[in-house]
Design a protein around this motif. Structure first.
Motif, PDB file in Angstrom:
ATOM      1  N   ASN A 191       1.582   8.371  -6.334  1.00 42.01           N
ATOM      2  CA  ASN A 191       0.929   9.516  -5.713  1.00 42.01           C
ATOM      3  C   ASN A 191       1.738  10.796  -5.907  1.00 42.01           C
ATOM      4  N   TYR A 192       1.108  11.809  -6.522  1.00 37.74           N
ATOM      5  CA  TYR A 192       1.804  13.057  -6.827  1.00 37.74           C
ATOM      6  C   TYR A 192       2.281  13.769  -5.558  1.00 37.74           C
ATOM      7  N   LYS A 214       0.829  -1.209   0.000  1.00 30.17           N
ATOM      8  CA  LYS A 214       0.000   0.000   0.000  1.00 30.17           C
ATOM      9  C   LYS A 214       0.863   1.259   0.000  1.00 30.17           C
ATOM     10  N   TYR A 215       1.965   1.257   0.738  1.00 31.74           N
ATOM     11  CA  TYR A 215       2.857   2.416   0.756  1.00 31.74           C
ATOM     12  C   TYR A 215       3.714   2.469  -0.503  1.00 31.74           C
ATOM     13  N   ARG A 216       4.191   1.327  -0.953  1.00 32.67           N
ATOM     14  CA  ARG A 216       5.032   1.281  -2.150  1.00 32.67           C
ATOM     15  C   ARG A 216       4.288   1.879  -3.349  1.00 32.67           C
ATOM     16  N   LYS A 217       2.992   1.579  -3.455  1.00 34.13           N
ATOM     17  CA  LYS A 217       2.191   2.151  -4.544  1.00 34.13           C
ATOM     18  C   LYS A 217       2.149   3.669  -4.451  1.00 34.13           C
ATOM     19  N   LYS A 242      -2.790   9.657   5.269  1.00 38.85           N
ATOM     20  CA  LYS A 242      -3.799  10.591   4.766  1.00 38.85           C
ATOM     21  C   LYS A 242      -4.044  10.354   3.277  1.00 38.85           C
ATOM     22  N   GLN A 243      -2.981  10.152   2.518  1.00 42.30           N
ATOM     23  CA  GLN A 243      -3.118   9.903   1.083  1.00 42.30           C
ATOM     24  C   GLN A 243      -3.785   8.549   0.826  1.00 42.30           C
ATOM     25  N   LEU A 244      -3.491   7.566   1.674  1.00 40.81           N
ATOM     26  CA  LEU A 244      -4.165   6.266   1.557  1.00 40.81           C
ATOM     27  C   LEU A 244      -5.670   6.420   1.785  1.00 40.81           C
ATOM     28  N   ALA A 245      -6.029   7.198   2.805  1.00 40.09           N
ATOM     29  CA  ALA A 245      -7.445   7.402   3.113  1.00 40.09           C
ATOM     30  C   ALA A 245      -8.152   8.122   1.964  1.00 40.09           C
ATOM     31  N   LYS A 246      -7.506   9.083   1.359  1.00 39.95           N
ATOM     32  CA  LYS A 246      -8.101   9.788   0.220  1.00 39.95           C
ATOM     33  C   LYS A 246      -8.316   8.834  -0.945  1.00 39.95           C
TER      34      LYS A 246
END
Length: 99
Positions: free
Chosen positions: A57-58, A49-52, A89-93
């Motif tokens: 993610n910009y 999930k973080y590697r993606k 936060k970016q994962l939640a978005k």
């Protein structure tokens, strides 16, 4: 007020005044490689999930485009904690968009 906070503020203001909107992909990738030498970052990078986020993610890539911020990530646990909050936060978005 801490000097590091003032430096962050100055860099953020300078970045917002510039017209440069593109990322230096090679620099971001080299910063990721540099951070990947650190154990805490290796643990993050091992999770898909973080590697993606590091790849697609910009906002995360923009954050990692800065040599100053990467240096702070290497040296400050507080900055590492804030970075992890940004990642989550970016994962939640991303989850909100898919629902």
């Amino acid at each position: 007020m801490r000097l590091s906070y003032i430096m962050d503020l100055i860099i953020a203001m300078m970045g917002s005044m510039s017209n440069q909107r593109t990322l230096d992909t090679r620099r971001v990738d080299s910063h990721i490689e540099k951070l990947n030498q650190l154990v805490w970052f290796q643990q993050l990078f091992a999770e898909e999930k973080y590697r993606k986020l590091f790849i697609t993610n910009y906002k995360i890539r923009h954050y990692l485009d800065s040599p100053f911020r990467v240096k702070r990530l290497e040296n400050s646990t507080k900055t590492q904690e804030r970075f992890l909050k940004l990642l989550n936060k970016q994962l939640a978005k991303g989850r909100k968009r898919t629902i």
